[in-house]
Enzyme design. Structure first.
Site, PDB file in Angstrom:
ATOM      1  N   SER A  85      44.470  31.970  44.753  1.00  0.00           N
ATOM      2  CA  SER A  85      44.477  33.422  44.674  1.00  0.00           C
ATOM      3  C   SER A  85      43.360  33.852  43.730  1.00  0.00           C
ATOM      4  O   SER A  85      43.087  33.186  42.729  1.00  0.00           O
ATOM      5  CB  SER A  85      45.830  33.908  44.154  1.00  0.00           C
ATOM      6  OG  SER A  85      45.893  35.310  44.157  1.00  0.00           O
ATOM      7  N   ILE A  86      42.685  34.948  44.051  1.00  0.00           N
ATOM      8  CA  ILE A  86      41.539  35.410  43.269  1.00  0.00           C
ATOM      9  C   ILE A  86      41.967  36.585  42.397  1.00  0.00           C
ATOM     10  O   ILE A  86      42.398  37.624  42.893  1.00  0.00           O
ATOM     11  CB  ILE A  86      40.369  35.833  44.188  1.00  0.00           C
ATOM     12  CG1 ILE A  86      40.104  34.747  45.234  1.00  0.00           C
ATOM     13  CG2 ILE A  86      39.129  36.136  43.371  1.00  0.00           C
ATOM     14  CD1 ILE A  86      39.778  33.395  44.665  1.00  0.00           C
ATOM     15  N   MET A 111      45.160  41.072  42.697  1.00  0.00           N
ATOM     16  CA  MET A 111      44.534  39.811  43.057  1.00  0.00           C
ATOM     17  C   MET A 111      44.639  39.651  44.561  1.00  0.00           C
ATOM     18  O   MET A 111      45.438  40.320  45.223  1.00  0.00           O
ATOM     19  CB  MET A 111      45.215  38.640  42.340  1.00  0.00           C
ATOM     20  CG  MET A 111      46.691  38.497  42.621  1.00  0.00           C
ATOM     21  SD  MET A 111      47.507  37.282  41.533  1.00  0.00           S
ATOM     22  CE  MET A 111      47.543  38.208  39.995  1.00  0.00           C
ATOM     23  N   SER A 112      43.821  38.784  45.100  1.00  0.00           N
ATOM     24  CA  SER A 112      43.908  38.527  46.536  1.00  0.00           C
ATOM     25  C   SER A 112      44.948  37.448  46.790  1.00  0.00           C
ATOM     26  O   SER A 112      45.169  36.566  45.964  1.00  0.00           O
ATOM     27  CB  SER A 112      42.554  38.067  47.082  1.00  0.00           C
ATOM     28  OG  SER A 112      42.299  36.731  46.701  1.00  0.00           O
ATOM     29  N   THR A 113      45.573  37.516  47.919  1.00  0.00           N
ATOM     30  CA  THR A 113      46.497  36.475  48.352  1.00  0.00           C
ATOM     31  C   THR A 113      45.719  35.198  48.648  1.00  0.00           C
ATOM     32  O   THR A 113      44.621  35.252  49.181  1.00  0.00           O
ATOM     33  CB  THR A 113      47.214  36.914  49.631  1.00  0.00           C
ATOM     34  OG1 THR A 113      47.910  38.121  49.354  1.00  0.00           O
ATOM     35  CG2 THR A 113      48.204  35.866  50.103  1.00  0.00           C
TER      36      THR A 113
END
Length: 419
Positions: A85-86, A111-113
């Site tokens: 995750s980002i 955050m990104s998945t």
């Protein structure tokens, strides 16, 4: 999508990412595969935070990677094309020009998945050209961009509560030219303006299904969301379908991971109790319940609702379940039929009770959720008859009006072994 972005020099990394997903069996949909190859993630994820501090540190030390800086570029590219995750935003901060390098304090609010979970969710929805798609809590817009690439320009819209994140995603999606729209608003209300939708995907966990989501689902449509509790340990995934006749069917199943909860629904943590538990795991007593398997998702899902306020420490050497607000815990062992317990709340006794009910109900792995009750109560059941396992979902909490810095941690999925 413009040709300069399609032919970006990082396309080789995208191809390697797709190959990895296909080799693992996570990616099977050819339409989604093509979308993953076409969408340059570096446009949507131009920076990333890396945590420097270890577990339990307060304040937390971070390092911001700037994808446009030559000293950060390789590490950043590796990260955004990985399965991690980002981390993108601290405390609802504006995202226009973040300074690279070390920074201290704050907590991640967006955050990104991580990619395998994005792929799993979009494949469960069954995207196809021409279908109308609604994303609730799209965060930076990775899954929204993929959905728009499959469904076609003008068919995909996202509703993002956080003002700075909505502006950030809108700007980057416009650069991609995939024809996706991001509006700032309360995701719990859906987006009635473009309803009904053939596919609805929620990037935030909710304790129950907001009625507007179901009302905005088209006949033949599917809605996918995480049903969250205060524990991150045992989430549930809910798939809602509306038949051509209009009949609603909702199936809940336990999963190893789920989206973070909506604003106002803070997760519990076992971290603050870890040192005390290691020093004194509690008083040993016999038990007939051996530690249930990690993948007994139907049981753990029931435990999340029927024994509320518990959280598991997945980094402990043996199964450790904590009730942090009651200063109580249970530690499996030292023997196969013993458990150590501490505190006013007998955590293991509660799990024994839930397990007995689950066994009596026939070890259910899926549950039905009734979304049509006129009282607004959403009831969960494993079946019919006196042995069925049942509970009711809590109502949605009242939320403050959306503001630019009043955020939920949007669009993020956490694996249970990361706690």
């Amino acid at each position: 999508m413009s040709s300069d972005l399609r032919l970006a020099p990082t396309s080789g990394r995208r191809a390697a990412m797709v190959d990895r997903l296909m080799s693992s069996g996570a990616l099977t949909d050819p339409l989604l595969r093509d979308a993953l190859l076409r969408v340059p993630r570096e446009v949507l994820l131009p920076h990333a935070y890396v945590r420097v501090s270890g577990p339990g540190a307060d304040p937390i030390d971070w390092r911001l990677l700037d994808g446009s800086h030559p000293d950060d570029r390789e590490e950043w590219l590796d990260l955004i094309h990985s399965d991690d995750s980002i981390l993108l935003q601290r405390d609802g901060e504006p995202l226009g020009s973040l300074p690279r390098g070390p920074v201290t304090g704050g907590h991640m609010t967006s955050m990104s998945t991580f990619t395998p979970a994005t792929v799993e969710g979009l494949q469960d929805l069954g995207l196809a050209p021409g279908r109308r798609y609604l994303e609730l809590g799209p965060g930076p817009g990775v899954s929204l961009a993929l959905a728009a690439t499959v469904t076609g320009a003008g068919r995909a819209v996202g509703v993002e509560r956080d003002g700075p994140m909505a502006a950030f995603a809108r700007r980057n999606l416009d650069r991609l030219g995939v024809g996706a729209t991001v509006v700032e608003g309360d995701a719990l209300a859906g987006h009635e303006h473009r309803a009904p939708y053939d596919r609805i995907h929620s990037g935030i966990g909710v304790p129950c299904v907001p009625p507007g989501w179901v009302e905005q689902l088209a006949c033949g449509g599917r809605l996918l969301t995480t049903l969250t509790t205060r524990t991150p340990s045992w989430p549930g995934q809910l798939l809602v379908t509306r038949a051509d006749s209009g009949r609603i069917d909702a199936v809940l199943r336990g999963r190893p991971r789920g989206y973070r909860p909506m604003l106002g629904y803070a997760w519990l943590s076992a971290l603050d109790h870890r040192a005390r538990i290691e020093a004194d795991p509690g008083t040993a007593r016999p038990t007939r319940l051996a530690p249930p398997a990690d993948d007994a998702y139907g049981f753990w899902l029931a435990a999340a609702h029927l024994a509320p306020g518990l959280v598991r420490d997945f980094q402990a050497k043996t199964m450790t379940i904590v009730a942090p607000e009651d200063d109580s815990w249970a530690v499996a062992g030292p023997g196969d039929r013993t458990v150590r317990v501490h505190g006013r709340r007998d955590v293991w006794a509660e799990l024994e009770t839930v397990h007995a009910l689950w066994v009596r109900a026939g070890h259910p792995e899926t549950y039905r959720v009734d979304l049509s009750d006129g009282t607004g109560i959403q009831a969960v059941t494993s079946g019919t008859g006196p042995t069925a396992l049942t509970w009711s979902l809590p109502r949605l909490p009242a939320l403050p009006r959306p503001r630019g810095r009043d955020t939920h941690p949007s669009t993020s999925v956490e694996p249970t072994d990361s706690k």
